[in-house]
Design an enzyme around this catalytic site. Structure first.
Site, PDB file in Angstrom:
ATOM      1  N   HIS A 257       0.848  -1.188   0.000  1.00 11.71           N
ATOM      2  CA  HIS A 257       0.000   0.000   0.000  1.00 11.71           C
ATOM      3  C   HIS A 257       0.880   1.233   0.000  1.00 11.71           C
ATOM      4  CE1 HIS A 257      -3.191   2.775   1.118  1.00 11.71           C
ATOM      5  NE2 HIS A 257      -3.987   1.853   0.618  1.00 11.71           N
ATOM      6  N   ASP A 313      -7.856  -5.821  -0.189  1.00 11.47           N
ATOM      7  CA  ASP A 313      -8.299  -6.719  -1.256  1.00 11.47           C
ATOM      8  C   ASP A 313      -7.982  -8.182  -0.988  1.00 11.47           C
ATOM      9  OD1 ASP A 313      -9.338  -4.740  -2.995  1.00 11.47           O
ATOM     10  OD2 ASP A 313      -7.275  -4.104  -3.341  1.00 11.47           O
TER      11      ASP A 313
END
Ligand code: COA
Length: 377
Positions: A257, A313
């Protein structure tokens, strides 16, 4: 000097959410994401994002009514979906259909705060209806209209399957919608704000956002996670797969991220939900593979000194798959949730607008002179 990928650049002020990347915390308008996922519904979170406060009981029933009533999609937009080729990616069809909604929305060009609030409510419900309709239509089925007795999460499953979902399945979708609703200045939200910053309309802004969400480095990652789980196939093969992929310079989808330097706080919530779901409905294999991937990534990233952890996700993929949602529809489910955040950001942008127009660092040639055409090589 340019900051590649605008890393570290603060591009806007927002009262909607904040990602505490070092601590692995996420707040929406002051509330911790764990608190919201545990104690609210998606409709309450929509109200929080659009109006700054959680609703009381009467406001909640009113917003629920407006959301489901507004979720009805004009037959002419459904015809646009019918005209799409069956092989089109559902995110491409959604992008085109949401753009088409503008053509028949009574408030498209109404830039008043009230007009924009009405559009935010309609767009959020309609994205859910469209997601289900896209899947049904490409499989030769009739779309199912929203059911006034159900909330948005249950409606998504209802409109997909044509029958009322059980309570656990609806609750898991509801939590997933809450967890995906908002996330600071992510790429698709930034795209929406750039479009809104030109004082273009809300439908144009969220159409930009859907196109941005589609990419595998952003919302498209959840579909790629499931593709990877299928490629691996069995828990015993996970570690070798991860090592081979990393050795060839590949990335493991659902990890990493831009802002989090530790575990994404949404990942463990989704993992718990996926575990609850698999205990009831099967699909334990996908979780076992996921856990082996997570463990191998922990060791491999530590060895390389990189702060790469599971993101939102990673566990949403196996939960959606167990719920029977087709893999290529996962990113559309993300879009259903994020529509609430995008529309909130668009309204925030309009409320204190300045055109978003950064500069670029020129690295091309200089001081050239145009040669006559005949003299050019
Ligand atoms: N698998 C393996 N390595 C990864 C990785 C992943 N998923 N994510 C990042 N890394 C590595 C990078 O290769 C990089 O290594 P390097 O320094 O040797 O080049 C390092 O970790 C830093 O990552 P970087 O690429 O600079 O991060 P970013 O901020 O540019 O990108 C993402 C962030 C999300 C685009 C990236 O982590 C990614 O592509 N993840 C997979 C897609 C995904 O799950 N997206 C959903 C995000 S919610």
């Amino acid at each position: 000097m340019a900051s590649k990928g605008l890393e570290g650049v603060v591009a806007a002020q927002t009262a909607l959410s904040h990602v505490y990347g070092d601590e692995g915390r996420l707040i929406y308008a002051g509330y911790e994401i764990e608190d919201l996922a545990e104690n609210t519904t998606f409709e309450e979170v929509c109200h929080l994002l659009w109006f700054g406060e959680l609703p009381n009981a009467s406001r909640l029933s009113e917003i629920r009514r407006q959301l489901v009533a507004g979720a009805v999609v004009d037959e002419r937009v459904l015809d646009v979906v019918r005209a799409a080729p069956k092989h089109a990616h559902p995110m491409s069809t959604l992008r085109t259909a949401v753009s088409a909604l503008a053509l028949w929305d009574p408030d498209t060009e109404d830039m008043s705060p009230e007009g924009n609030q009405r559009k935010a409510i309609r767009l959020t419900g309609q994205t859910i209806t469209l997601t289900a309709a896209i899947d049904r239509i490409r499989h030769g089925k009739q779309p199912v209209p929203p059911n006034n007795d159900l909330g948005l999460a249950a409606n998504l499953l209802y409109m997909l399957r044509g029958e009322r979902p059980d309570e656990l399945s609806a609750r898991i979708i509801d939590a997933a919608l809450i967890l995906h609703a908002e996330h600071g200045m992510n790429a698709s939200t930034f795209a929406a704000r750039v479009t809104a910053g030109t004082l273009s309309d809300m439908h144009s802004a969220v159409t930009s956002a859907i196109g941005t969400l589609k990419g595998p480095l952003h919302g498209g990652a959840n579909e790629q996670v499931m593709v990877m789980l299928h490629e691996i196939g069995e828990p015993d093969r996970a570690a070798d797969y991860v090592r081979a992929r990393l050795a060839s310079g590949g990335k493991i989808m659902g990890f990493g991220h831009r802002v989090y330097r530790t575990l994404d706080p949404r990942a463990p919530i989704l993992k718990r939900l996926a575990e609850e779901l698999s205990a009831r409905m099967g699909g334990a294999k996908w979780l076992q593979i996921s856990e082996r991937i997570q463990e191998t990534m922990r060791v491999e990233m530590e060895r390389r000194g990189k702060q790469v952890y599971p993101n939102v996700d990673f566990f949403s993929a196996s939960a959606y798959f167990t719920l029977g949602i087709p893999m290529d529809l996962f990113t559309n489910v993300f879009a259903c949730a994020r529509m609430a955040g995008w529309t909130a950001h668009v309204m925030e942008q309009y409320s204190d607008n300045r055109l978003i127009r950064p500069q670029s660092e020129y690295i091309g040639p200089k001081h050239r002179k145009v040669q006559p055409l005949q003299e050019r090589e």
